[in-house]
Design an enzyme around this catalytic site. Structure first.
Site, PDB file in Angstrom:
ATOM      1  N   LYS A   1     -10.136   0.365  10.666  1.00  0.00           N
ATOM      2  CA  LYS A   1     -10.337  -0.854   9.866  1.00  0.00           C
ATOM      3  C   LYS A   1     -10.645  -2.057  10.755  1.00  0.00           C
ATOM      4  CE  LYS A   1      -7.024   0.610   6.340  1.00  0.00           C
ATOM      5  NZ  LYS A   1      -7.699   0.993   5.111  1.00  0.00           N
TER       6      LYS A   1
ATOM      7  N   CYS B   1      -4.903   2.419  -3.682  1.00  0.00           N
ATOM      8  CA  CYS B   1      -3.663   2.944  -3.102  1.00  0.00           C
ATOM      9  C   CYS B   1      -2.495   1.996  -3.236  1.00  0.00           C
ATOM     10  CB  CYS B   1      -3.849   3.293  -1.628  1.00  0.00           C
ATOM     11  SG  CYS B   1      -4.791   4.786  -1.399  1.00  0.00           S
TER      12      CYS B   1
ATOM     13  N   HIS C   1       0.869  -1.171   0.000  1.00  0.00           N
ATOM     14  CA  HIS C   1       0.000   0.000   0.000  1.00  0.00           C
ATOM     15  C   HIS C   1       0.907   1.223   0.000  1.00  0.00           C
ATOM     16  CE1 HIS C   1      -2.797   2.970   1.769  1.00  0.00           C
ATOM     17  NE2 HIS C   1      -3.767   2.178   1.380  1.00  0.00           N
TER      18      HIS C   1
ATOM     19  N   GLN D   1      -4.514  -4.615   7.311  1.00  0.00           N
ATOM     20  CA  GLN D   1      -5.545  -5.548   6.849  1.00  0.00           C
ATOM     21  C   GLN D   1      -5.559  -6.834   7.669  1.00  0.00           C
ATOM     22  OE1 GLN D   1      -7.856  -4.771   4.821  1.00  0.00           O
ATOM     23  NE2 GLN D   1      -6.973  -2.881   3.992  1.00  0.00           N
TER      24      GLN D   1
ATOM     25  N   ASP E   1       3.146  -4.240   8.226  1.00  0.00           N
ATOM     26  CA  ASP E   1       1.960  -3.417   8.052  1.00  0.00           C
ATOM     27  C   ASP E   1       0.765  -4.351   8.264  1.00  0.00           C
ATOM     28  OD1 ASP E   1      -0.297  -2.191   7.096  1.00  0.00           O
ATOM     29  OD2 ASP E   1       0.616  -1.466   5.240  1.00  0.00           O
TER      30      ASP E   1
HETATM   31  C1  PLP Z   1      -2.292  -2.626   3.795  1.00  0.00           C
HETATM   32  C2  PLP Z   1      -2.599  -1.229   4.213  1.00  0.00           C
HETATM   33  N1  PLP Z   1      -1.640  -0.484   4.757  1.00  0.00           N
HETATM   34  C3  PLP Z   1      -1.864   0.783   5.177  1.00  0.00           C
HETATM   35  C4  PLP Z   1      -3.091   1.374   5.036  1.00  0.00           C
HETATM   36  C5  PLP Z   1      -3.265   2.791   5.494  1.00  0.00           C
HETATM   37  O1  PLP Z   1      -4.061   2.866   6.634  1.00  0.00           O
HETATM   38  P1  PLP Z   1      -4.553   4.289   7.159  1.00  0.00           P
HETATM   39  O2  PLP Z   1      -5.152   4.991   5.976  1.00  0.00           O
HETATM   40  O3  PLP Z   1      -5.567   3.962   8.183  1.00  0.00           O
HETATM   41  O4  PLP Z   1      -3.377   5.017   7.711  1.00  0.00           O
HETATM   42  C6  PLP Z   1      -4.134   0.618   4.483  1.00  0.00           C
HETATM   43  C7  PLP Z   1      -5.502   1.152   4.328  1.00  0.00           C
HETATM   44  O5  PLP Z   1      -5.836   1.989   3.549  1.00  0.00           O
HETATM   45  C8  PLP Z   1      -3.881  -0.703   4.034  1.00  0.00           C
HETATM   46  O6  PLP Z   1      -4.839  -1.428   3.480  1.00  0.00           O
END
Ligand code: PLP
Ligand code: PLP
Lengths: 425, 145, 425, 145
Positions: free
Chosen positions: A241, A384, A138, A218, A215
């Site tokens: 999430k 993203c 991401h 998910q 990370d």
């Molecule tokens: C795998 C992953 N990493 C990071 C993020 C970023 O999370 P956040 O937007 O809550 O900071 C997301 C979600 O958009 C994601 O799916």
């Protein structure tokens, strides 16, 4: 379907049939005020954000209506209560992932957690040092490292993925070198749903003395994580999430790392002493929490963690995977449909409850807009993860992602509507 | 906790604050500070020929909780072996961190007066200050002997 | 007191007597759920955080129960609704301070806003460049610049204060030099309550071509600000100190600056395009908003802004100043009491509704704990301004700070309890 | 807005999407992109001897909104002076930004079909794409003439 289950069962279970778990999901849906408002909504954009159960909203409101004060420095009772709730929330989350409270830093979310590391951990690196990422990150776990690379002359390397959307672990052996300082990777891809073999990567990395950042944005809603057994050096996730509020997330870091790396943002609470000429940082985790923290949101995410634990966290994740598998089965023969990522029976790990797809000749936006008319919320775009989309050769895809309140009926309904879309679009 | 208890505790705290028995100017020992208010305290511990703590004194500035806590600490440590003293300090700090039950403070003389404070996340830092300072000194003495 | 005012008056007014405004405050207090819970609480720690009116809590909940989705990329209706509310909130805040929406960046609070600048604006500076601060800054507007100074060899200079707690503007002329790149200062001191003559500083600075950042954390709840007439280059404030939620704040920046400086955190939404090799930032303000934003909190702060506007924002600030003045009058003769900051009739500006004091022989903690027994919440400590405390020669002080719900009766009560404390402690 | 209207609008959008009259391969013009989905479009505008727009064409990939909007745009611009064209494009973009009333779209031929889209903060970026691309070209042409 077992009518009894509808009434008695309040937690997911691996011993249940998917129909039985589905009736648990129906029960759970009643705990969500948004679904009171929109009873027919089929919300399947959980990988973007999940809905929030009443208990989480109540916990957050409760802080405001019963213990609203700034934390850490208020001598009066109301302030002690706010500080107590804030620190209790940290303990709850620490317990949730098997960490010590001082290893848990509250952040706005995954993105801020990773940026914190890219700055703080990043300051310990020198030009020519290398960081290994994957091709399926991401942007949150890619752009901060690109910025660091620009700032300090760090080199980024990428574990490639196979056409099936699985990590090419062979390649990792080649990538690890003397200058490798960190492996930063997603546990579950937000597009492919792939659950990466992070256990193997961590073992490999630690043999080479390299720390690993996971990370877990998910992963956290889909499986219980224990940082002692999983053994990552850092782990990041977002509240919103995992059925918690917006504006809160967590960075876990092993004590030795958090003690070693410098603070990120400066301000109140992160210092021990300040003179005009300089400052001394506070102890961990406060050293990383500058400014007034999101107190109410911390209480909310803690309640979300308790809520997840209470309904059979691991079994919930399995159930979501099952729904994804069932959906794939029901739509895979639609002409021109392409399911991104690993296909049934793939060797590595399992697929989380995420199904991204393309339909030939139909733009993902139009597919999403079409499904929306039927009350189905799917996300359309690159999710993203531009480089991944490029790697897979798709500009944008439509993504269905399941949560605790999604039922078997909804899966059938989504499948029917996709068949219908094929005919009508 | 009833009001009667609360005021008994308060009485003890006030007494140690207003009439400290172990407060005197010290030097050459570093202060331990509470970043949230600037309170600071330092503790000196000296051993007798029998290896037990002969004298404990403190010095510093702070609120009634941090100053009385220092006096209570000093009173408690005198006559103890290093091992006993460390165990007591660890116990006190563990109670404040919520890792052990407040009832255990009953084992620590006047320190039981801090039972109420142990429930207050902000003020327990005041109470802990001198005990953290003492721990540093105890570790140093253990290293030396 | 005018009984009618009690019923009819819902906004503060300069035309009112302090008694009449006080009955408005009593009316306003009813809008706060926390005071339903604790009807006798005298909450006077507003400079640390304010309580939140029902309308703000409802707005935040409303987002969760009616339009909960991630923003900016969801094609479906629920997502469009969430995005719409989020962007409407930005417009409301932009209007609140007279800015254009794209000049308004949502942050977690003042601290993050200033850290953002210290990194982004900071990256445009070179070793030897100078930044001017004041001796009365909150750590939030000091430590980030110290960190920048360490990172890039920047020099910090400080506008000194007089013994009265006023800025020594004469000295500013000496401090401005060829290498001065920024003046960053607080509009209202959170300890002294001094309203600094920022208008004069901005004029001086702009004559020398130097941009100015205003820390408006304490100013925003006390006076309406218009960035077009005030003309700062940057301005930062927090939601939680202006009757809004925790976890949200704003950084205003003139368009030309925001376009010029690089992004801060990396992640979703702040990019326009990402390849494995690098990224292109998005347009302003999105370029500075990485990751899922605090959507519900944005809706909450917008409601707080509307709420403030609706009750006579400027007149409220004046009323709070009046309460502070009355309190000072009632306590200034208590033996051993010292009121920090400017005394009545001081030349520069006015004092906000903040009164920090010390009582000889009584530690501020003990004074705060004593007052807490009588239901009065005052803050004790250095109020996150160590250098200022040192300059004034006080280790810690007790601070009373007023908000929209504080009444004249509360002022008398606090004064009485301070007199009583003098006798009993 | 009633359902009948909605489906009339949809009809117009679908028609321009399925049977675009002005779509053909272009080159040497930079694409304008929508970062949130990767859609991209470029627009070519050529002037006739009378200084009016003789031909407008577009090229790109995207959803029905972005592609139909490009076709509507192209249809609208042909025969207009540069000044008229710019005014129209500015009007369309201002409506999408919420700065002017949606009713004003009635002045812009088939572009009135985007009235519904103007209420959708995410999708209006799709609708705006080609108009932003056209504006760049119009500015360039204005600079040249
Ligand atoms: C795998 C992953 N990493 C990071 C993020 C970023 O999370 P956040 O937007 O809550 O900071 C997301 C979600 O958009 C994601 O799916
Ligand atoms: C003058 C001033 N600046 C900055 C801050 C920091 O605000 P926050 O903690 O909301 O980031 C505060 C409040 O503590 C303040 O009073």
């Amino acid at each position: 379907m077992n009518a009894l289950a509808d009434i008695n069962q309040k937690t997911f279970s691996l011993d249940f049939s998917v129909e039985e778990n589905s009736s648990v999901a129906r029960f759970i849906k009643k705990q969500y005020p948004l679904f009171d408002q929109y009873p027919h909504l089929v919300y399947v954009d959980n990988a973007a954000t999940s809905q929030k159960p009443r208990s989480v909203l109540d916990a957050e409101q409760g802080l405001y209506t019963r213990a609203c004060a700034n934390v850490h420095r208020a001598i009066y009772n109301l302030g002690e209560a706010a500080t107590g709730l804030y620190e209790e929330s940290r303990k709850t989350l620490a317990h949730f992932i098997g960490a010590a409270p001082e290893e848990c830093v509250f952040t706005r979310g995954t993105t801020e957690a990773i940026n914190l590391l890219a700055h703080s951990f990043g300051e310990t690196l020198s030009a020519g040092d290398e960081i290994i990422l994957t091709e399926m990150e991401h942007h949150a776990n890619l752009v901060p490292w690109q910025q660091l690379a620009l700032r300090r002359g760090i080199k980024l390397k990428f574990i490639p993925i196979t056409d099936e959307g699985l990590l090419n672990l062979e390649a990792l052996h080649q990538l690890i070198g003397k200058r490798t300082r960190l492996i930063a990777m997603t546990m579950v891809s937000n597009v492919l749903g792939t659950r990466n073999p992070v256990e193997t990567v961590i073992t490999l990395a630690h043999e080479a003395g390299i720390p690993v950042l996971l990370d877990a944005a998910q992963a956290i809603p889909a499986e219980p994580l224990n940082v002692r057994s999983l053994d990552p050096d850092f782990l990041a996730f977002s509240g919103h999430k995992m059925y918690g509020p917006f504006g809160i997330g967590l960075l876990y870091g092993k004590r030795k790392w958090l003690e070693m790396i410098p603070p990120f943002m400066g301000g109140g609470d992160m210092i021990s002493e300040v003179r005009l000429e300089g400052f001394t940082p506070n102890e961990i985790p406060y050293k990383f929490e500058a400014g007034t923290p999101p107190v109410a949101q911390a209480v909310g995410i803690a309640e979300a963690a308790r809520w997840l634990e209470g309904l059979g966290h691991e079994d919930l994740g399995r159930y979501e995977s099952e729904l994804a598998q069932l959906l794939i089965n029901e739509i895979k023969d639609i002409p021109g449909i392409r399911i991104l990522g690993s296909q049934p029976g793939a060797p590595q790990g399992r697929r989380a409850g995420i199904v991204a797809l393309t339909m030939e000749g139909v733009h993902a936006h139009d597919l999403a807009a079409y499904l929306d008319r039927y009350g189905i919320t799917v996300r359309a775009g690159h999710h993203c993860a531009h480089p991944l989309a490029q790697r897979l050769g798709v500009v944008s895809s439509a993504r269905v992602s399941f949560g605790a309140y999604n039922t078997l009926e909804e899966v059938h309904y989504i499948a029917d509507m996709l068949h219908k879309a094929r005919k009508e679009l | 906790m009833s009001d009667t208890f609360d005021s008994l505790y308060e009485e003890i705290i006030r007494d140690h604050y207003k009439n400290p028995q172990h407060k005197r100017p010290l030097d050459s020992i570093p202060f331990v500070q509470n970043p949230s208010c600037g309170d600071k305290v330092r503790v000196s511990i000296s051993l007798g020929p029998d290896g037990k703590i002969a004298e404990t004194a403190f010095d510093g500035s702070g609120c009634s909780i941090s100053m009385s806590s220092a006096d209570v600490l000093a009173e408690l440590l005198e006559g103890k072996t290093l091992a006993e003293a460390k165990e007591m300090v660890h116990l006190f700090l563990a109670v404040l961190r919520g890792e052990r039950d407040v009832a255990e403070l009953d084992k620590l003389g006047d320190a039981m007066a801090f039972k109420g404070v142990a429930r207050l996340p902000v003020r327990l830092k005041c109470a802990a200050l001198s005990w953290r300072a003492a721990l540093e000194q105890l570790e140093k003495l253990t290293g030396e002997t």
